[in-house]
Scaffold this active site. Structure first.
Site, mmCIF file in Angstrom:
data_model
loop_
_atom_site.group_PDB
_atom_site.id
_atom_site.type_symbol
_atom_site.label_atom_id
_atom_site.label_comp_id
_atom_site.label_asym_id
_atom_site.label_seq_id
_atom_site.Cartn_x
_atom_site.Cartn_y
_atom_site.Cartn_z
ATOM 1 N N GLU A 58 0.821 -1.199 0.000
ATOM 2 C CA GLU A 58 0.000 0.000 0.000
ATOM 3 C C GLU A 58 0.866 1.264 0.000
ATOM 4 O OE1 GLU A 58 -2.177 -3.007 2.736
ATOM 5 O OE2 GLU A 58 -0.142 -2.607 2.013
ATOM 6 N N SER A 174 22.948 -42.142 -6.467
ATOM 7 C CA SER A 174 21.690 -41.483 -6.831
ATOM 8 C C SER A 174 21.877 -40.284 -7.750
ATOM 9 C CB SER A 174 20.954 -41.022 -5.564
ATOM 10 O OG SER A 174 21.724 -40.057 -4.871
ATOM 11 N N ARG A 213 21.882 -22.107 -5.315
ATOM 12 C CA ARG A 213 22.966 -21.804 -6.251
ATOM 13 C C ARG A 213 22.414 -20.900 -7.354
ATOM 14 N NH1 ARG A 213 23.529 -27.196 -4.979
ATOM 15 N NH2 ARG A 213 22.445 -27.883 -6.865
ATOM 16 N N GLY A 309 16.457 -38.036 3.249
ATOM 17 C CA GLY A 309 16.386 -39.434 2.861
ATOM 18 C C GLY A 309 15.029 -40.030 3.151
#
Length: 375
Positions: A58, A174, A213, A309
């Site tokens: 505002e 992974s 990052r 995990g």
């Protein structure tokens, strides 16, 4: 009071919501708010709240409008504040500017202040309405709303898996199941969050840093300056006191909160590391996760991203502490011996399964991004 609104009203409020979204990555922990001032069917001023400590929506809209605000209608995505914080109350600013009408998309969710801004305006003979595009306005600030109503942050749980629901090979390998576009999307999730929660396992075995990052933010780079994107608080749940200061996560001097069930003075930690204790879980082996969220809420954290995990993610889901699941599913098959998405040992029968409601499904590069809430 809530009433019917015109087509023009919808257009102006939609513009205010669009303005609020421009600060998607910067306002936390403050709410994202946009404001449009209209006089004689013409927008005379508009603004949005950029970050905590700076002018509210505002205030910025009134500064742009100047004297043209006299007699105007203000469209605001959140009820104007009525209290002094880092800045004066916006309701008083609207009164001083002599606007004639205020339409708020939603009232303030804080039960201690809800409705007081509108009441302050009405006492100054400014007519008020609310409820226009309320659902869209609430979608701007799920974390702020959850903190105000439940005294804990809104929890998003991010998971990445193969098509057969696996997160890693049996060996632990992974990197990378998902593609570059999905990983950039995760960076944007981190950037919009007050805090990122992970477990000691991710820090120890995956060398996770949990930072934002800049080089991986994709399109966000075109809309923001690097200094505008702040690093979220990195929260590490380390119930068994396994962390040491030489780990990679402590190489970057951004705030870290280590949560344990007891603190042992075994190490000298960097200045940006804080330690806190919470009560243990019922079995005494881990931290009580509800207490973790309560602690974060007390620190003003309203929006967290859970990146962990399968055990920690599963525990949060088991205990109904996850508000939203975000799953990136890659076009890969890892086989039966690979590691599963979540570990929830208490679920042994189909009747105990956690039911989800999918809210969106989009392609992110070659991966599918699924968003769901838990029923």
């Amino acid at each position: 009071m809530a009433e019917q609104f015109s087509f023009a009203d919808h257009q102006y409020m939609a513009r205010a919501i669009k303005l609020a979204r421009k600060a998607w990555y910067t306002t936390s922990p403050n709410p994202r708010v946009g404001c449009v001032l209209v006089n004689n069917n013409t927008i005379v001023g508009e603004g949005y709240h950029v970050k905590a400590g700076s002018g509210h929506a505002e205030v910025n809209a009134l500064a742009q409008a100047g004297k043209k605000a006299v007699g105007a209608t203000a469209y605001v995505t959140l009820e104007p504040c009525s209290h002094f914080g880092r800045t004066p109350p916006c309701a008083q600013g609207l009164i001083d500017a002599d606007v004639k009408h205020v339409i708020a998309a939603m009232v303030d969710p804080n039960p201690q202040v809800s409705g007081r801004g509108l009441q302050m305006l009405e006492q100054a003979n400014i007519s008020c309405q609310y409820g226009l595009l309320e659902a869209e306005a609430k979608a701007l600030n799920p974390g702020f709303i959850t903190l105000m109503t439940q005294q804990r942050p809104y929890v998003r749980c991010k998971l990445a898996a193969s098509l057969d629901g696996k997160t890693a090979m049996a060996s632990g390998e992974s990197q990378w199941i998902t593609g570059k576009a999905a990983r950039e999307d995760v960076q944007r999730l981190r950037a919009q969050s007050c805090a990122v929660i992970t477990g000691a396992d991710s820090v120890i075995y995956d060398q996770a840093r949990m930072t934002v990052r800049w080089s991986d933010l994709g399109d966000v780079q075109h809309a923001y300056h690097p200094d505008d994107i702040r690093q979220p608080l990195r929260v590490i749940i380390d119930s068994k006191n396994r962390l040491t200061p030489d780990m990679k996560i402590f190489a970057e001097p951004y705030p870290i909160l280590i949560i344990r069930t007891r603190v042992e003075s075994l190490h000298s930690w960097p200045h940006f590391v804080e330690q806190a204790t919470v009560s243990p879980s019922q079995d005494g082996e881990y931290a009580d996760l509800a207490s973790v969220l309560t602690l974060l809420g007390q620190k003003g954290v309203n929006d967290v991203l859970l990146e962990s995990g399968c055990r920690l993610a599963g525990a949060f889901i088991e205990q109904n502490l996850v508000d939203e699941l975000i799953i990136y599913q890659a076009p890969k098959l890892l086989g039966a011996d690979a590691r599963s998405l979540v570990n929830m040992p208490s679920i042994t029968e189909l009747a105990q399964a956690k039911n989800l409601t999918f809210t969106s499904s989009t392609m992110v590069g070659n991966d599918i991004k699924l968003t769901a809430t838990l029923d």
